[in-house]
Design an enzyme around this catalytic site. Structure first.
Site, PDB file in Angstrom:
ATOM      1  N   ASP A 129       0.855  -1.166  -0.009  1.00 47.25           N
ATOM      2  CA  ASP A 129      -0.118  -0.041  -0.099  1.00 47.25           C
ATOM      3  C   ASP A 129       1.165   1.227   0.087  1.00 47.25           C
ATOM      4  OD1 ASP A 129      -2.345   1.727   0.421  1.00 47.25           O
ATOM      5  OD2 ASP A 129      -3.095  -0.281   1.430  1.00 47.25           O
ATOM      6  N   ASP A 188      -2.982   4.604  -2.276  1.00 51.43           N
ATOM      7  CA  ASP A 188      -4.015   5.397  -0.969  1.00 51.43           C
ATOM      8  C   ASP A 188      -4.119   7.060  -1.248  1.00 51.43           C
ATOM      9  OD1 ASP A 188      -5.313   4.855   1.542  1.00 51.43           O
ATOM     10  OD2 ASP A 188      -3.918   6.685   2.076  1.00 51.43           O
ATOM     11  N   GLU A 218      -6.738   4.474  -5.611  1.00 50.79           N
ATOM     12  CA  GLU A 218      -7.938   4.942  -4.639  1.00 50.79           C
ATOM     13  C   GLU A 218      -8.402   6.340  -5.372  1.00 50.79           C
ATOM     14  OE1 GLU A 218      -9.733   4.928  -0.382  1.00 50.79           O
ATOM     15  OE2 GLU A 218      -7.651   5.879  -0.677  1.00 50.79           O
ATOM     16  N   HIS A 237     -11.414  -2.588   3.555  1.00 52.60           N
ATOM     17  CA  HIS A 237     -11.053  -2.295   4.845  1.00 52.60           C
ATOM     18  C   HIS A 237     -11.789  -0.993   5.534  1.00 52.60           C
ATOM     19  CE1 HIS A 237      -8.240   0.048   2.801  1.00 52.60           C
ATOM     20  NE2 HIS A 237      -7.824   0.752   4.050  1.00 52.60           N
ATOM     21  N   ASP A 238     -12.261  -0.072   4.366  1.00 55.05           N
ATOM     22  CA  ASP A 238     -12.998   0.890   4.869  1.00 55.05           C
ATOM     23  C   ASP A 238     -14.416   0.936   4.744  1.00 55.05           C
ATOM     24  OD1 ASP A 238     -10.606   2.490   5.069  1.00 55.05           O
ATOM     25  OD2 ASP A 238     -10.519   3.048   3.139  1.00 55.05           O
TER      26      ASP A 238
HETATM   27  O1  TEU Z   1      -8.854   5.994   2.472  1.00 46.53           O
HETATM   28  C1  TEU Z   1      -9.271   7.344   1.746  1.00 46.53           C
HETATM   29  C2  TEU Z   1     -10.628   7.955   1.977  1.00 46.53           C
HETATM   30  O2  TEU Z   1     -10.582   8.498   1.084  1.00 46.53           O
HETATM   31  C3  TEU Z   1     -11.347   7.954   2.971  1.00 46.53           C
HETATM   32  O3  TEU Z   1     -12.169   8.771   2.778  1.00 46.53           O
HETATM   33  C4  TEU Z   1     -12.163   6.604   3.532  1.00 46.53           C
HETATM   34  O4  TEU Z   1     -13.189   6.400   2.772  1.00 46.53           O
HETATM   35  C5  TEU Z   1     -12.530   7.087   4.740  1.00 46.53           C
HETATM   36  O5  TEU Z   1     -11.462   6.718   5.681  1.00 46.53           O
HETATM   37  C6  TEU Z   1     -13.962   6.278   5.480  1.00 46.53           C
HETATM   38  O6  TEU Z   1     -14.199   6.676   6.890  1.00 46.53           O
HETATM   39  C7  TEU Z   1      -7.747   5.571   2.582  1.00 46.53           C
HETATM   40  C8  TEU Z   1      -7.379   4.306   3.314  1.00 46.53           C
HETATM   41  O7  TEU Z   1      -8.052   3.398   2.603  1.00 46.53           O
HETATM   42  C9  TEU Z   1      -7.958   4.722   4.716  1.00 46.53           C
HETATM   43  O8  TEU Z   1      -8.004   3.414   5.564  1.00 46.53           O
HETATM   44  C10 TEU Z   1      -7.022   5.452   5.242  1.00 46.53           C
HETATM   45  O9  TEU Z   1      -7.569   5.973   6.764  1.00 46.53           O
HETATM   46  C11 TEU Z   1      -7.142   6.804   4.641  1.00 46.53           C
HETATM   47  O10 TEU Z   1      -6.713   6.782   3.177  1.00 46.53           O
HETATM   48  C12 TEU Z   1      -5.913   7.810   5.272  1.00 46.53           C
HETATM   49  O11 TEU Z   1      -4.721   7.098   4.759  1.00 46.53           O
END
Ligand code: TEU
Ligand code: CA
Length: 554
Positions: A98, A199, A256, A328-329
């Site tokens: 990542d 990310d 992303e 994971h989000d």
């Molecule tokens: O997520 C980026 C993101 O756009 C976030 O808005 C995410 O949708 C949000 O955290 C949901 O509550 C990435 C990663 O996938 C995430 O796990 C990280 O917390 C974030 O970047 C910061 O690195």
């Protein structure tokens, strides 16, 4: 379209902290992943994306990196990582790490040095502004709540963080910083990585000069979306990164990306795009509200279908999306996209087939292949995720009772997908012999890998068959490259599409509990996959069972 090695692959996301704990400390680790490589190989996946396992204070579970060149001891050692890459290679599998370079950790030495000398080299690695009493440089609200500006310790300055305050944004306008990023990427690619998942990358470009926008909540702040909307020319950084890193290695990169404009798709994922692929988030952002999670509208089967088809139409054959039902989000896809009360093996398999057969690269998130469901959360104290805590506060501030707020945020909590992988019906789902860092879903006695791998009818076996079908030489060309053409798009609770080619396939799912009749445009030749044992009626008029899905050769 230029053919690439990753087009026909199937990817699998590992959340290392929750995958498998090899030493009983309650935290999943890299040796744990190595010990499960055969499980993954048997499933048939080729590309493994690991959420961050670099050195980190884990303020945002590793998305806050304090050393890009080291593995956090909780996850293992660099030797373990090298061993994982080598063991994967033996099985013709690729490892993606990542790439978190919108920000680092406030415990990274760059940030420490910036605090010591804000006017020096490392001050220039961050966005710093002079502190003015009572006014912030801009009124942007961070993704995790509160202003994006905090005091730079020991100085009269403030620094920008669009995520948590322990995640200071890196200043991509500074060429020295960009050099550091490219050096790091190449260092890892030299170790034999297959590539990176990238990310939050869309945040690296800030509008210059930065300015405030009209506030949209009681807190007087405004959504970060405003600045993303105004930022221009992120492509200059992304193109440079591609040329200096991934391109030289023919590495796979998946971005992303949330907010590309339709005419930018070729720039992002066309031949020579910034990335090999980008995730399709059309379904995950559906129904989201500026007000917060508590105000989000649930998605219906018809909405789900329309979101998928809209993304497919937008991309066409320009490039490859990466398709997901969860990560994971996000909450578990089966808990989100299957109407309440209908979540069962048949509906889980239907959702799997409908998503998996879309044009693009399928990404399976750990446990998805078992049909893992949302984590029941009975108290906010059980929650680890910083985003859920923030959204809980937002819901309370909006006037919801604690019970209502908990219920509202539980549906979207990032912990839903972060609970430990369910390996068996042994204590803690066989994930650890110690105390798991996050609660195990109590349904592990029924939903676990040991119970499913030997069972031909399990959700796991269905995923395995889907993967095998994608690799079958007779169908591969169609499934990977064939155009997607929706069918009966206006029919309620029915999702159907062709994958055109030689042969052409028809994927059809009855997205409801009740039976539904379809009349095929022509008799099918062969049933390639069916989540029921039988296929009712003759070969053109078919009565589909509730949540029946069919993949037909036409
Ligand atoms: O997520 C980026 C993101 O756009 C976030 O808005 C995410 O949708 C949000 O955290 C949901 O509550 C990435 C990663 O996938 C995430 O796990 C990280 O917390 C974030 O970047 C910061 O690195
Ligand atoms: Ca461990």
């Amino acid at each position: 379209m230029v053919k690439k090695w990753w087009h026909d692959k199937v990817a699998y996301q590992i959340y290392p902290k929750s995958f498998y704990d090899s030493n009983g400390d309650g935290i999943g680790d890299i040796p744990g992943i190595i010990s499960k490589l055969d499980y993954l190989h048997d499933l048939g996946v080729d590309i493994l994306w690991l959420s961050p396992c670099y050195q980190s204070p884990l303020a945002d579970q590793g998305y806050d990196i304090s050393d890009y060149y080291n593995i956090d001891p909780r996850f293992g050692t660099m030797a373990d990582m090298e061993c994982l890459i080598a063991e994967a290679k033996k099985r013709s599998m690729y490892i993606l790490m990542d790439l978190v370079v919108n920000h680092c950790s406030d415990e990274h030495e760059w940030f420490r040095k910036a605090c010591e000398d804000p006017e020096g080299k490392y001050g220039g690695f961050f966005y710093l502004r002079d502190k003015k009493e009572g006014v912030l440089p801009t009124n942007w609200r961070s993704y995790f709540g509160g202003p994006v500006w905090d005091d730079l310790p020991g100085t009269d300055k403030q620094y920008l963080h669009v995520f948590h305050k322990k995640q200071p944004d890196l200043n991509w306008e500074n060429p020295e910083l960009r050099e550091e990023v490219y050096k790091n990427i190449n260092w890892w690619l030299d170790k034999g990585l297959g590539g990176f998942r990238i990310d939050a990358i869309i945040n690296i470009k800030k509008p210059q000069p930065m300015r405030s926008y009209p506030p949209d909540r009681e807190d007087g702040l405004c959504s970060i979306g405003n600045m993303l909307q105004e930022a221009r020319n992120v492509g200059e950084f992304l193109g440079e990164m591609r040329d200096r890193t991934f391109k030289k290695y023919d590495a796979f990169s998946v971005g992303e990306v949330f907010n590309e404009k339709p005419d930018e798709i070729p720039d992002f994922i066309g031949d020579n795009g910034y990335f090999s692929s980008m995730f399709d988030f059309n379904e995950t952002i559906f129904g989201s509200s500026q007000k917060g999670w508590y105000d989000a509208a649930p998605i219906t089967p018809d909405d789900y279908k329309n979101c998928c088809f809209a993304s497919q139409a937008k991309v066409g054959d320009i490039g490859f999306l990466s398709n997901i039902i969860e990560n994971h989000d996000e909450p578990r896809g089966v808990s989100r996209y299957i109407p309440k009360g209908d979540c069962c093996d048949e509906s889980k398999k239907m959702l799997a087939a409908l998503n998996f057969m879309l044009r693009g690269i399928p990404f399976i998130y750990q446990g998805q292949e078992l049909g893992m469901e949302n984590l029941p959360i009975s108290s906010i104290d059980e929650v680890d995720d910083i985003s859920t805590h923030d959204e809980y506060r937002v819901a309370l501030a909006a006037g919801l009772s604690p019970e209502e707020a908990l219920k509202a945020v539980s549906a979207y909590s990032r912990d839903n997908a972060r609970s430990p992988m369910q390996w068996s019906d042994e204590p803690n789902a066989g994930f650890t012999t110690g105390t798991p860092w996050l609660k195990v879903n109590p349904n592990y006695t029924a939903i676990n890998a040991a119970a499913q791998t030997g069972n031909e009818d399990s959700v796991y076996s269905f995923y395995r068959k889907l993967i095998a079908l994608r690799k079958d030489p007779a169908y591969k060309e169609t499934i990977v490259y064939g155009a997607l053409e929706p069918l009966w798009q206006d029919r309620h609770n029915l999702m159907a599409y062709y994958r055109k080619g030689n042969p052409t396939l028809l994927v059809v799912g009855n997205y409801q509990g009740d039976e539904q009749e379809i009349v095929l445009p022509a008799a099918y030749k062969k049933v390639l996959l069916n989540n029921y044992k039988d296929i009712a009626e003759n070969q053109e008029r078919i009565t589909l069972h509730g949540y029946q899905v069919l993949i037909l050769e036409m």
